[in-house]
Design a protein around this motif. Structure first.
Motif: not given
Ligand code: TA6
Length: 281
Positions: A54-56, A80-82, A195-197, A254-256
């Motif tokens: 799911i995109r979001g 896990a996400r699918t 941006t992909d950091r 913003v990914e934890t």
């Protein structure tokens, strides 16, 4: 924004917020604090089908992040996400809110791809503050090493006017510049292109400053040593079939996480819990 619900879902409602969770991926797709714009971005082009990402919202990334090293045929960001998760309980907390817990345990299907035994639990308490905890338990007899992320898509007015603080001076892997390691300057992060950091060795709270919608979104965390900041910008947005060409200004991830240098090694019987706590100020 109303979301299609062709998949099994759970709606959490309390006086402070309304949220929607898909059992597919234990995917928190919506968190709408009362009186606020939705805080989580959801693409209008997202898939909502069993086995598809799911995109979001907040995809749960496990047991690897991004491309799986040495396994080009494996799906990005793990399985896990699918996969379908099970509802364990919905505990009434002392403050009256409901904390929903879902579980995914290893199976013959997962062992075909990743030969370890695990139990994942994801607990969501969605009120004025969104608290999410991903717990990984090694239920097998051998240690395993995993990466994990709560891949949070935040909804903002316009990325071209937004800035992100909390990561000054932090070393990051720049995935759009040959995975070079660079150091973030003292100034707030502004996004002026794809941006992909992956920010490393940081336990810092990050704040997304969104002057267009007149709000700040604060992302705090526990037991997470890395933070990913991502916006696809124009070309990558066009290249993603489940993301609208014109949606890139309205979101930032913003990914934890615990990824790259901060992958976690878990001994048999041990448990690791990572928490993200998000609020609007
Ligand atoms: O977290 C950022 C990232 O790793 C980007 O490189 C981009 O690929 C994004 O995740 C989305 O990945 P997905 O597999 O959901 O298309």
């Amino acid at each position: 924004m109303s979301l299609p619900t062709p998949l099994p879902t759970i709606t959490l409602t309390n006086p402070d917020a309304e949220s929607l969770v898909y059992l597919n991926g234990a995917h928190l797709a919506r968190w709408h604090p009362t009186g606020q714009n939705d805080v989580l971005f959801m693409s209008a082009a997202s898939n909502f089908a069993a086995g598809k990402a799911i995109r979001g919202g907040v995809p749960i990334i496990f047991p690897w992040f991004g491309a799986r090293e040495g396994y080009p045929q494996s799906p990005a960001h793990g399985f896990a996400r699918t996969m379908p998760w099970n509802v364990i309980n919905c505990d009434k907390r002392p403050d009256g809110a409901c904390a929903l817990t879902l579980e995914l345990v290893s199976s013959n299907l997962t062992r075909e791809t990743w030969p370890y035994d695990f139990a994942l639990r994801f607990t969501i308490a969605a009120e004025k503050t969104l608290t999410m905890t991903l717990t990984v338990t090694n239920t097998g007899a051998v240690p395993f090493r995993f990466e994990e992320a709560l891949h949070t898509y935040l909804a903002i007015g316009d990325i071209r006017n937004a800035s992100i603080t909390g990561l000054a001076g932090v070393t990051y892997i720049d995935k759009v510049d040959g995975f070079k390691r660079k150091q973030q300057g003292p100034e707030p992060i502004v996004i002026t292109g794809e941006t992909d950091r992956v920010y490393l060795a940081t336990q810092a709270e990050c704040t997304v400053n969104d002057p267009v919608w007149g709000r700040k979104i604060v992302v705090a965390k526990e037991n997470s040593d890395a933070t990913v900041v991502w916006n696809p910008w124009i070309a990558k947005a066009k290249a993603m079939g489940d993301f609208g060409d014109d949606e890139w200004p309205g979101m930032v991830c913003v990914e934890t996480c615990n990824v790259a240098d901060h992958a976690v090694t878990l001994e048999p019987g041990k448990t690791h819990a990572m928490t993200a706590r998000i609020e609007v100020r």
